[in-house]
Scaffold this motif. Structure first.
Motif, PDB file in Angstrom:
ATOM      1  N   THR A  92       1.104  -1.472   0.143  1.00 59.03           N
ATOM      2  CA  THR A  92      -0.363   0.381  -0.010  1.00 59.03           C
ATOM      3  C   THR A  92       1.159   1.440   0.264  1.00 59.03           C
ATOM      4  O   THR A  92       0.798   1.881  -0.616  1.00 59.03           O
ATOM      5  N   GLN A  93       1.847   1.509   1.092  1.00 60.11           N
ATOM      6  CA  GLN A  93       2.783   2.410   1.298  1.00 60.11           C
ATOM      7  C   GLN A  93       3.267   2.305  -0.386  1.00 60.11           C
ATOM      8  O   GLN A  93       4.124   3.992  -0.870  1.00 60.11           O
ATOM      9  N   SER A  94       4.034   1.655  -1.036  1.00 60.02           N
ATOM     10  CA  SER A  94       5.092   1.281  -1.807  1.00 60.02           C
ATOM     11  C   SER A  94       4.452   2.001  -3.217  1.00 60.02           C
ATOM     12  O   SER A  94       4.468   2.968  -4.318  1.00 60.02           O
ATOM     13  N   GLY A  95       2.520   1.862  -3.110  1.00 62.03           N
ATOM     14  CA  GLY A  95       1.821   2.466  -4.428  1.00 62.03           C
ATOM     15  C   GLY A  95       1.678   3.310  -4.201  1.00 62.03           C
ATOM     16  O   GLY A  95       1.543   4.543  -5.001  1.00 62.03           O
ATOM     17  N   MET A  96       1.754   4.467  -2.816  1.00 57.74           N
ATOM     18  CA  MET A  96       1.476   5.288  -2.589  1.00 57.74           C
ATOM     19  C   MET A  96       2.490   6.909  -2.680  1.00 57.74           C
ATOM     20  O   MET A  96       2.432   7.286  -3.572  1.00 57.74           O
ATOM     21  N   LEU A  97       4.175   5.673  -2.870  1.00 58.77           N
ATOM     22  CA  LEU A  97       4.465   6.443  -2.610  1.00 58.77           C
ATOM     23  C   LEU A  97       5.383   6.893  -3.949  1.00 58.77           C
ATOM     24  O   LEU A  97       5.600   7.895  -4.679  1.00 58.77           O
ATOM     25  N   SER A  98       5.554   5.838  -5.126  1.00 55.79           N
ATOM     26  CA  SER A  98       5.098   5.643  -6.168  1.00 55.79           C
ATOM     27  C   SER A  98       4.315   6.648  -7.050  1.00 55.79           C
ATOM     28  O   SER A  98       4.745   7.436  -7.573  1.00 55.79           O
ATOM     29  N   LYS A  99       2.824   7.107  -6.592  1.00 60.28           N
ATOM     30  CA  LYS A  99       2.137   7.901  -7.344  1.00 60.28           C
ATOM     31  C   LYS A  99       2.886   9.669  -6.987  1.00 60.28           C
ATOM     32  O   LYS A  99       3.038  10.314  -7.556  1.00 60.28           O
ATOM     33  N   GLU A 100       3.865  10.003  -5.802  1.00 58.24           N
ATOM     34  CA  GLU A 100       4.210  11.516  -5.214  1.00 58.24           C
ATOM     35  C   GLU A 100       5.761  11.146  -5.829  1.00 58.24           C
ATOM     36  O   GLU A 100       5.533  12.295  -6.286  1.00 58.24           O
ATOM     37  N   LEU A 101       5.725  10.345  -6.098  1.00 60.49           N
ATOM     38  CA  LEU A 101       7.054  10.569  -6.111  1.00 60.49           C
ATOM     39  C   LEU A 101       7.833  10.246  -7.631  1.00 60.49           C
ATOM     40  O   LEU A 101       8.567  10.161  -8.347  1.00 60.49           O
ATOM     41  N   ASP A 102       6.499   9.336  -8.693  1.00 64.84           N
ATOM     42  CA  ASP A 102       6.909   9.142  -9.790  1.00 64.84           C
ATOM     43  C   ASP A 102       8.398   7.810  -9.996  1.00 64.84           C
ATOM     44  O   ASP A 102       9.246   7.698 -10.965  1.00 64.84           O
ATOM     45  N   TYR A 103       8.710   7.455  -9.117  1.00 61.43           N
ATOM     46  CA  TYR A 103       9.172   6.141  -8.654  1.00 61.43           C
ATOM     47  C   TYR A 103       8.389   4.584  -9.219  1.00 61.43           C
ATOM     48  O   TYR A 103       7.186   4.528  -9.275  1.00 61.43           O
ATOM     49  N   LEU A 104       9.213   3.864  -9.585  1.00 59.42           N
ATOM     50  CA  LEU A 104       8.919   2.137  -9.602  1.00 59.42           C
ATOM     51  C   LEU A 104       8.298   1.566  -8.385  1.00 59.42           C
ATOM     52  O   LEU A 104       9.272   1.475  -7.676  1.00 59.42           O
ATOM     53  N   SER A 105       7.118   1.109  -8.513  1.00 58.56           N
ATOM     54  CA  SER A 105       7.076   0.272  -7.573  1.00 58.56           C
ATOM     55  C   SER A 105       7.114  -1.186  -7.540  1.00 58.56           C
ATOM     56  O   SER A 105       6.203  -1.312  -8.220  1.00 58.56           O
ATOM     57  N   LEU A 106       8.002  -1.506  -6.895  1.00 58.59           N
ATOM     58  CA  LEU A 106       8.529  -3.070  -6.900  1.00 58.59           C
ATOM     59  C   LEU A 106       8.820  -3.961  -6.388  1.00 58.59           C
ATOM     60  O   LEU A 106       9.205  -4.004  -5.112  1.00 58.59           O
ATOM     61  N   SER A 107       7.516  -4.754  -6.757  1.00 60.34           N
ATOM     62  CA  SER A 107       7.211  -5.861  -5.850  1.00 60.34           C
ATOM     63  C   SER A 107       7.432  -7.008  -6.144  1.00 60.34           C
ATOM     64  O   SER A 107       7.216  -7.481  -6.880  1.00 60.34           O
ATOM     65  N   THR A 108       8.482  -7.747  -5.135  1.00 57.89           N
ATOM     66  CA  THR A 108       9.454  -8.862  -5.531  1.00 57.89           C
ATOM     67  C   THR A 108       8.252 -10.172  -5.378  1.00 57.89           C
ATOM     68  O   THR A 108       7.781 -10.998  -6.366  1.00 57.89           O
ATOM     69  N   GLY A 109       7.280  -9.552  -4.687  1.00 56.72           N
ATOM     70  CA  GLY A 109       6.838 -10.962  -4.523  1.00 56.72           C
ATOM     71  C   GLY A 109       5.230 -10.978  -5.558  1.00 56.72           C
ATOM     72  O   GLY A 109       5.328 -11.760  -5.920  1.00 56.72           O
ATOM     73  N   SER A 110       4.948  -9.615  -6.091  1.00 56.20           N
ATOM     74  CA  SER A 110       4.311  -9.997  -7.518  1.00 56.20           C
ATOM     75  C   SER A 110       5.035 -10.163  -9.134  1.00 56.20           C
ATOM     76  O   SER A 110       4.256 -10.635  -9.278  1.00 56.20           O
ATOM     77  N   LEU A 111       6.269  -9.592  -8.786  1.00 56.88           N
ATOM     78  CA  LEU A 111       7.072 -10.255  -9.560  1.00 56.88           C
ATOM     79  C   LEU A 111       7.380 -11.388 -10.025  1.00 56.88           C
ATOM     80  O   LEU A 111       7.112 -12.261 -10.981  1.00 56.88           O
ATOM     81  N   LEU A 112       7.524 -12.840  -8.679  1.00 56.91           N
ATOM     82  CA  LEU A 112       7.889 -13.770  -8.648  1.00 56.91           C
ATOM     83  C   LEU A 112       6.225 -14.597  -8.959  1.00 56.91           C
ATOM     84  O   LEU A 112       6.345 -15.844  -9.616  1.00 56.91           O
ATOM     85  N   ARG A 113       4.769 -13.624  -8.479  1.00 52.71           N
ATOM     86  CA  ARG A 113       3.396 -14.581  -8.372  1.00 52.71           C
ATOM     87  C   ARG A 113       3.470 -14.739 -10.605  1.00 52.71           C
ATOM     88  O   ARG A 113       3.255 -15.361 -10.867  1.00 52.71           O
ATOM     89  N   GLU A 114       3.828 -13.289 -10.692  1.00 51.28           N
ATOM     90  CA  GLU A 114       3.248 -13.646 -12.382  1.00 51.28           C
ATOM     91  C   GLU A 114       4.285 -14.391 -13.214  1.00 51.28           C
ATOM     92  O   GLU A 114       4.043 -14.820 -14.168  1.00 51.28           O
TER      93      GLU A 114
END
Ligand code: AMP
Length: 216
Positions: free
Chosen positions: A14-36
């Motif tokens: 949740t925080q990663s997603g919010m920060l990504s919008k504020e900072l225009d950084y890529l939010s990278l969840s290794t769990g999501s990457l692995l699930r993909e």
């Protein structure tokens, strides 16, 4: 680069997603990457699925290769790592990588603290959008419109397979507890640690993170 450390369901995503919008950084969840990767059904994917479903970690070298493949050469203003590092070895590998790749500088490592009972409650009420994978919680983070994904409009929600098994949840908590102190002391020596109380309201935590980054 920013790192978010915390036990399962502590709010890293949740925080990663919010920060990504504020900072225009890529939010990278290794769990999501692995699930993909697991959903691709390749040999590697099957091996990964077998580890995730039982709450085990993917071996450090393999994890780092998957991460590097995603990041290298990508046109990214900055990066938020959600779920990495999970072992001291991973932290050391990242450190070595950053020394030879100067485009990223690690600004802060945020540690989200949530005690074990709350983690178990949160995991039990966590749901994911079946289409885009966005994570919600039926008590702490509901979609804006009941039953409809905020991001893709899907009305189809599922549980994460590793959230459904009590053994897998306990394993993930144990692995986190076994590794977190070493990782924190590694970054403490670099004066990068910032502690957060994960029980506070989502937006309050978000403001604390932004303030810590501005004061940096
Ligand atoms: P998460 O979505 O962060 O809860 O991660 C889900 C699962 O993916 C974990 O329980 C591990 O099996 C695997 N995983 C995620 N990140 C890592 C990592 N940095 N190292 C090893 N395994 C990982």
């Amino acid at each position: 680069m920013i790192i978010l450390l915390g036990p399962p369901a502590s709010g890293k995503g949740t925080q990663s997603g919010m920060l990504s919008k504020e900072l225009d950084y890529l939010s990278l969840s290794t769990g999501s990457l692995l699930r993909e990767e697991a959903e691709n059904g390749t040999e590697l994917g099957k091996e990964i699925a077998g580890l995730i479903d039982y709450g085990n970690l993917i071996p450090d070298d393999l994890m780092f290769d998957v991460l590097k493949k995603k990041v290298e050469g990508a046109d990214i203003k900055g990066l938020i790592l959600d779920g990495f590092p999970r072992t001291l070895r991973q932290a050391e590998m990242l450190d070595e990588y950053l020394k030879s790749n100067k485009e990223y500088r690690l600004k802060k490592v945020f540690v989200i603290k949530v005690d074990e009972e709350d983690i178990k409650n949160r995991v039990g009420t966590r749901i994911a959008c079946a289409e885009c994978g966005a994570i919600y919680n039926t008590t702490t983070k509901k979609p804006k419109v009941d039953g409809v994904c905020d991001f893709c409009g899907s009305t189809n929600f599922v549980n994460r397979s590793d959230d459904l098994s009590v053994q897998a949840v306990n394993k993930r908590i144990d692995i986190f507890n076994d590794n977190v102190d070493e990782i924190v002391s590694f970054y403490e020596k670099k004066s990068l640690i910032f502690l957060l109380n994960g029980l506070k309201d989502i937006n309050t935590i978000g403001h604390e993170i932004m303030k810590a980054l501005k004061d940096n």
